[in-house]
Design an enzyme around this catalytic site. Structure first.
Site, PDB file in Angstrom:
ATOM      1  N   ASP A  66       0.766  -1.265   0.098  1.00  0.00           N
ATOM      2  CA  ASP A  66      -0.063  -0.011   0.019  1.00  0.00           C
ATOM      3  C   ASP A  66       0.699   1.360  -0.026  1.00  0.00           C
ATOM      4  O   ASP A  66       2.026   1.162   0.115  1.00  0.00           O
ATOM      5  CB  ASP A  66      -1.040  -0.027   1.155  1.00  0.00           C
ATOM      6  CG  ASP A  66      -0.214  -0.374   2.638  1.00  0.00           C
ATOM      7  OD1 ASP A  66       1.091  -0.392   2.773  1.00  0.00           O
ATOM      8  OD2 ASP A  66      -1.091  -0.844   3.298  1.00  0.00           O
ATOM      9  N   ASN A 135      -7.774  -2.776  14.012  1.00  0.00           N
ATOM     10  CA  ASN A 135      -9.075  -2.924  13.826  1.00  0.00           C
ATOM     11  C   ASN A 135      -9.097  -4.024  12.788  1.00  0.00           C
ATOM     12  O   ASN A 135     -10.163  -4.456  12.247  1.00  0.00           O
ATOM     13  CB  ASN A 135      -9.746  -1.743  13.357  1.00  0.00           C
ATOM     14  CG  ASN A 135      -8.879  -1.236  11.847  1.00  0.00           C
ATOM     15  OD1 ASN A 135      -7.906  -2.158  11.482  1.00  0.00           O
ATOM     16  ND2 ASN A 135      -9.415  -0.230  11.391  1.00  0.00           N
ATOM     17  N   HIS A 137      -7.305  -4.697  10.150  1.00  0.00           N
ATOM     18  CA  HIS A 137      -7.114  -4.536   8.566  1.00  0.00           C
ATOM     19  C   HIS A 137      -5.817  -5.108   8.283  1.00  0.00           C
ATOM     20  O   HIS A 137      -4.738  -5.234   8.965  1.00  0.00           O
ATOM     21  CB  HIS A 137      -6.977  -2.964   8.280  1.00  0.00           C
ATOM     22  CG  HIS A 137      -5.860  -2.061   8.701  1.00  0.00           C
ATOM     23  ND1 HIS A 137      -5.964  -0.720   9.588  1.00  0.00           N
ATOM     24  CD2 HIS A 137      -4.636  -2.132   8.590  1.00  0.00           C
ATOM     25  CE1 HIS A 137      -5.015  -0.459   9.858  1.00  0.00           C
ATOM     26  NE2 HIS A 137      -3.928  -1.248   9.422  1.00  0.00           N
ATOM     27  N   GLU A 142      -9.671  -1.623   5.116  1.00  0.00           N
ATOM     28  CA  GLU A 142     -10.243  -1.273   6.464  1.00  0.00           C
ATOM     29  C   GLU A 142     -11.631  -2.167   6.527  1.00  0.00           C
ATOM     30  O   GLU A 142     -12.038  -2.733   5.753  1.00  0.00           O
ATOM     31  CB  GLU A 142     -10.526   0.094   6.572  1.00  0.00           C
ATOM     32  CG  GLU A 142      -9.434   1.051   6.505  1.00  0.00           C
ATOM     33  CD  GLU A 142      -8.673   1.005   7.844  1.00  0.00           C
ATOM     34  OE1 GLU A 142      -8.537   0.226   8.511  1.00  0.00           O
ATOM     35  OE2 GLU A 142      -7.805   2.233   7.845  1.00  0.00           O
TER      36      GLU A 142
HETATM   37  C1  GLP Z   1      -0.569   0.163   8.474  1.00  0.00           C
HETATM   38  C2  GLP Z   1      -0.321  -0.557   7.336  1.00  0.00           C
HETATM   39  C3  GLP Z   1      -0.475  -1.978   7.497  1.00  0.00           C
HETATM   40  C4  GLP Z   1       0.036  -2.504   8.774  1.00  0.00           C
HETATM   41  C5  GLP Z   1      -0.888  -2.074   9.808  1.00  0.00           C
HETATM   42  C6  GLP Z   1      -0.603  -2.373  11.243  1.00  0.00           C
HETATM   43  O1  GLP Z   1      -1.252   1.091   8.539  1.00  0.00           O
HETATM   44  N1  GLP Z   1      -0.726   0.066   6.133  1.00  0.00           N
HETATM   45  O2  GLP Z   1       0.176  -2.615   6.266  1.00  0.00           O
HETATM   46  O3  GLP Z   1       0.194  -3.882   8.830  1.00  0.00           O
HETATM   47  O4  GLP Z   1      -1.116  -0.662   9.472  1.00  0.00           O
HETATM   48  O5  GLP Z   1       0.661  -1.254  11.334  1.00  0.00           O
HETATM   49  P1  GLP Z   1       1.786  -1.589  12.521  1.00  0.00           P
HETATM   50  O6  GLP Z   1       2.330  -2.543  12.365  1.00  0.00           O
HETATM   51  O7  GLP Z   1       2.476  -0.265  12.458  1.00  0.00           O
HETATM   52  O8  GLP Z   1       0.957  -1.643  13.908  1.00  0.00           O
END
Ligand code: GLP
Length: 252
Positions: A66, A135, A137, A142
């Protein structure tokens, strides 16, 4: 889903790197799916150690999950920058073989279609690395994302904007509100998926992803449809899983 447990995040990174190195075997030119965020950082550190010890990823192709829409590529928190800093350099990838969605494209819908075509042209993703949002995702899919969704522009959930503000001086007003993300359907086409998660903040989402119904309200629950998923968790992230889900050697 196979679950591997480690006491802490560093251990989870080492375990995930071992799974990945073993899956790649001696395949000379694998196609990797790479995630950003804090979750995969211990994994990238452990993989970087393996690269220094001889694992050669110079001919690997990689596709990021992404990118924020509208954030300049050279912003330190654009996923172009994060992938360059945390993945391309440490893993010794060839920058010309690493793809990140074009979040600054004037036509993000066309950019999404190009991204899907590039993944297909590479022969699909052999191994997708994933984190998980609090959440539930995956990528930036989302709650509400369909299981057959493809690469597209999405609005970020308020919780995600708040969670990611830590990368933007704690200021939610600086966090982009839209992103280009591979869809759930795109992610599920990877031949193998390794999800790494650590910390208490992920425990509830993980329990629902593993033990709850498959639902768009918890996008990671759609990973139940894939037959080659490994979850590499630390004790805190696994703390709300029932003992039936955990490996038999998990201290029971
Ligand atoms: C982010 C990314 C995801 C990631 C998730 C968790 O916003 N877009 O690919 O896996 O949210 O983030 P983190 O690993 O910093 O907790």
């Amino acid at each position: 889903m196979r679950i591997l447990l480690s006491p802490d995040a560093t251990g989870a990174g080492v375990a995930a790197a071992a799974v990945i190195a073993s899956s790649l075997g001696d395949r000379p030119a694998p196609v990797l799916g790479v995630a950003t965020g804090s979750s995969p950082q211990p994994l990238y550190r452990a993989l970087a150690g393996r690269v220094q010890a001889g694992l050669d990823l110079a001919r690997a192709t990689a596709f990021a999950l992404d990118e924020y829409v509208g954030l300049p590529v050279d912003h330190p928190e654009s996923y172009h920058s994060v992938i360059a800093r945390e993945v391309i350099g440490p893993l010794g990838l060839d920058p010309s073989r690493v793809h990140v969605p074009e979040g600054i494209s004037a036509d993000p819908v066309a950019a999404a279609a190009r991204y899907e075509a590039a993944i297909a042209a590479a022969g699909g993703v052999d191994l997708q690395i994933l984190g998980i949002g609090a959440n539930g995702h995956i990528g930036f899919n989302e709650p509400g994302s369909a299981p057959d969704s493809r690469t597209r522009v999405v609005d970020l959930a308020p919780r995600t904007v708040a969670d990611n503000s830590r990368f933007f001086d704690g200021d939610t007003g600086l966090v982009p509100t839209r992103a280009l993300t591979q869809g759930i359907g795109t992610i599920l086409e990877a031949r193998e998926i390794v999800l790494i998660a650590w910390g208490e903040s992920k425990a509830d989402a993980l329990a629902r992803a593993v033990e709850g119904p498959q639902t768009a309200e918890l996008p990671a629950s759609f990973l139940q449809r894939h037959d080659r998923v490994t979850l590499v968790l630390d004790a805190a992230a696994a703390s709300r899983l029932s003992s039936a889900s955990l490996p038999v050697d998990a201290g029971r």
